[in-house]
Design a protein around this motif. Structure first.
Motif, PDB file in Angstrom:
ATOM      1  N   GLU A   6       0.829  -1.200   0.000  1.00 18.31           N
ATOM      2  CA  GLU A   6       0.000   0.000   0.000  1.00 18.31           C
ATOM      3  C   GLU A   6       0.865   1.252   0.000  1.00 18.31           C
ATOM      4  OE1 GLU A   6      -2.046  -2.915   2.964  1.00 18.31           O
ATOM      5  OE2 GLU A   6      -0.025  -2.224   2.498  1.00 18.31           O
ATOM      6  N   LEU A  20      -5.298   6.189  -2.071  1.00 20.49           N
ATOM      7  CA  LEU A  20      -4.464   5.073  -1.673  1.00 20.49           C
ATOM      8  C   LEU A  20      -4.282   4.122  -2.855  1.00 20.49           C
ATOM      9  CD1 LEU A  20      -5.995   4.188   1.812  1.00 20.49           C
ATOM     10  CD2 LEU A  20      -4.291   5.920   1.244  1.00 20.49           C
ATOM     11  N   SER A  21      -3.105   3.524  -2.913  1.00 18.66           N
ATOM     12  CA  SER A  21      -2.806   2.543  -3.940  1.00 18.66           C
ATOM     13  C   SER A  21      -2.373   1.240  -3.294  1.00 18.66           C
ATOM     14  CB  SER A  21      -1.691   3.046  -4.857  1.00 18.66           C
ATOM     15  OG  SER A  21      -2.048   4.238  -5.500  1.00 18.66           O
ATOM     16  N   CYS A  22      -2.704   0.143  -3.955  1.00 17.86           N
ATOM     17  CA  CYS A  22      -2.275  -1.173  -3.498  1.00 17.86           C
ATOM     18  C   CYS A  22      -1.732  -1.903  -4.713  1.00 17.86           C
ATOM     19  CB  CYS A  22      -3.430  -1.940  -2.881  1.00 17.86           C
ATOM     20  SG  CYS A  22      -3.023  -3.636  -2.426  1.00 17.86           S
ATOM     21  N   TRP A  38     -10.279  -3.102   0.712  1.00 13.55           N
ATOM     22  CA  TRP A  38      -9.605  -2.201   1.642  1.00 13.55           C
ATOM     23  C   TRP A  38     -10.285  -2.339   3.010  1.00 13.55           C
ATOM     24  CZ3 TRP A  38      -5.233   0.490   0.838  1.00 13.55           C
ATOM     25  CH2 TRP A  38      -4.829   0.689  -0.486  1.00 13.55           C
ATOM     26  N   THR A  79      -2.888  -2.972  -9.858  1.00 12.23           N
ATOM     27  CA  THR A  79      -3.024  -1.992  -8.776  1.00 12.23           C
ATOM     28  C   THR A  79      -4.493  -1.709  -8.486  1.00 12.23           C
ATOM     29  OG1 THR A  79      -0.952  -0.943  -9.428  1.00 12.23           O
ATOM     30  CG2 THR A  79      -2.403   0.316  -7.991  1.00 12.23           C
ATOM     31  N   TYR A  95      -4.850   1.825   6.995  1.00 13.48           N
ATOM     32  CA  TYR A  95      -5.611   1.211   5.906  1.00 13.48           C
ATOM     33  C   TYR A  95      -4.809   0.073   5.280  1.00 13.48           C
ATOM     34  CZ  TYR A  95      -9.175   4.849   6.034  1.00 13.48           C
ATOM     35  OH  TYR A  95     -10.200   5.676   6.420  1.00 13.48           O
ATOM     36  N   CYS A  97      -4.836  -3.268   2.402  1.00 15.92           N
ATOM     37  CA  CYS A  97      -5.498  -3.929   1.288  1.00 15.92           C
ATOM     38  C   CYS A  97      -5.312  -5.433   1.438  1.00 15.92           C
ATOM     39  CB  CYS A  97      -5.001  -3.433  -0.062  1.00 15.92           C
ATOM     40  SG  CYS A  97      -3.330  -3.908  -0.486  1.00 15.92           S
ATOM     41  N   THR A 118      -1.123   1.414   5.392  1.00 19.24           N
ATOM     42  CA  THR A 118      -0.667   2.791   5.237  1.00 19.24           C
ATOM     43  C   THR A 118      -1.555   3.668   6.126  1.00 19.24           C
ATOM     44  OG1 THR A 118      -0.180   4.535   3.610  1.00 19.24           O
ATOM     45  CG2 THR A 118      -2.145   3.222   3.204  1.00 19.24           C
TER      46      THR A 118
END
Length: 124
Positions: A6, A20-22, A38, A79, A95, A97, A118
């Protein structure tokens, strides 16, 4: 080996936005037909689901974030994103994922298919 990483957390004022990115590696979201979700956990509370998306694009949100958060996925890059707007202090949490299998409108994470998290902090 599956890895979920994340990024995108940070500190914002109430009303602000974060994305946010995973990034998933080690498997193909579409090939394995895995869903992505998430979750978040604030100190002293249980982990709660925030949003989830299946490999066919079906999605679901917790009532507390409907209309403010948007989950999306990019199969090419592996992603999953969580766009968070109109953030509130109660959104403050770590947070995470996760990847898993979809059933009855829920993404059930597989053991070991979790990121490290994150932190999101929203100040009033």
């Amino acid at each position: 080996q599956v890895q979920l990483v994340e990024s995108g957390g940070g500190s914002v004022q109430a009303g602000g936005s974060l994305r946010l990115s995973c990034a998933a590696s080690g498997y193909s979201l579409s090939y394995r037909r895995l869903c992505m979700a998430w979750f978040r956990q604030a100190p002293g509370t249980e982990r709660e689901g925030v949003a989830a998306i299946d490999s066919d694009g079906t999605y679901t949100y917790a009532d507390s974030v409907k209309g403010r958060f948007t989950i999306s996925q990019d199969y090419d890059s592996g992603t999953v994103y969580l766009q968070m707007t109109s953030l509130k202090p109660e959104d403050t949490a770590n947070y995470f994922c996760a990847a898993g299998h979809w059933g009855d409108g829920v993404c059930y994470p597989r053991a070991g298919y979790w990121g490290q998290g994150t932190q999101v902090t929203v100040s009033s």
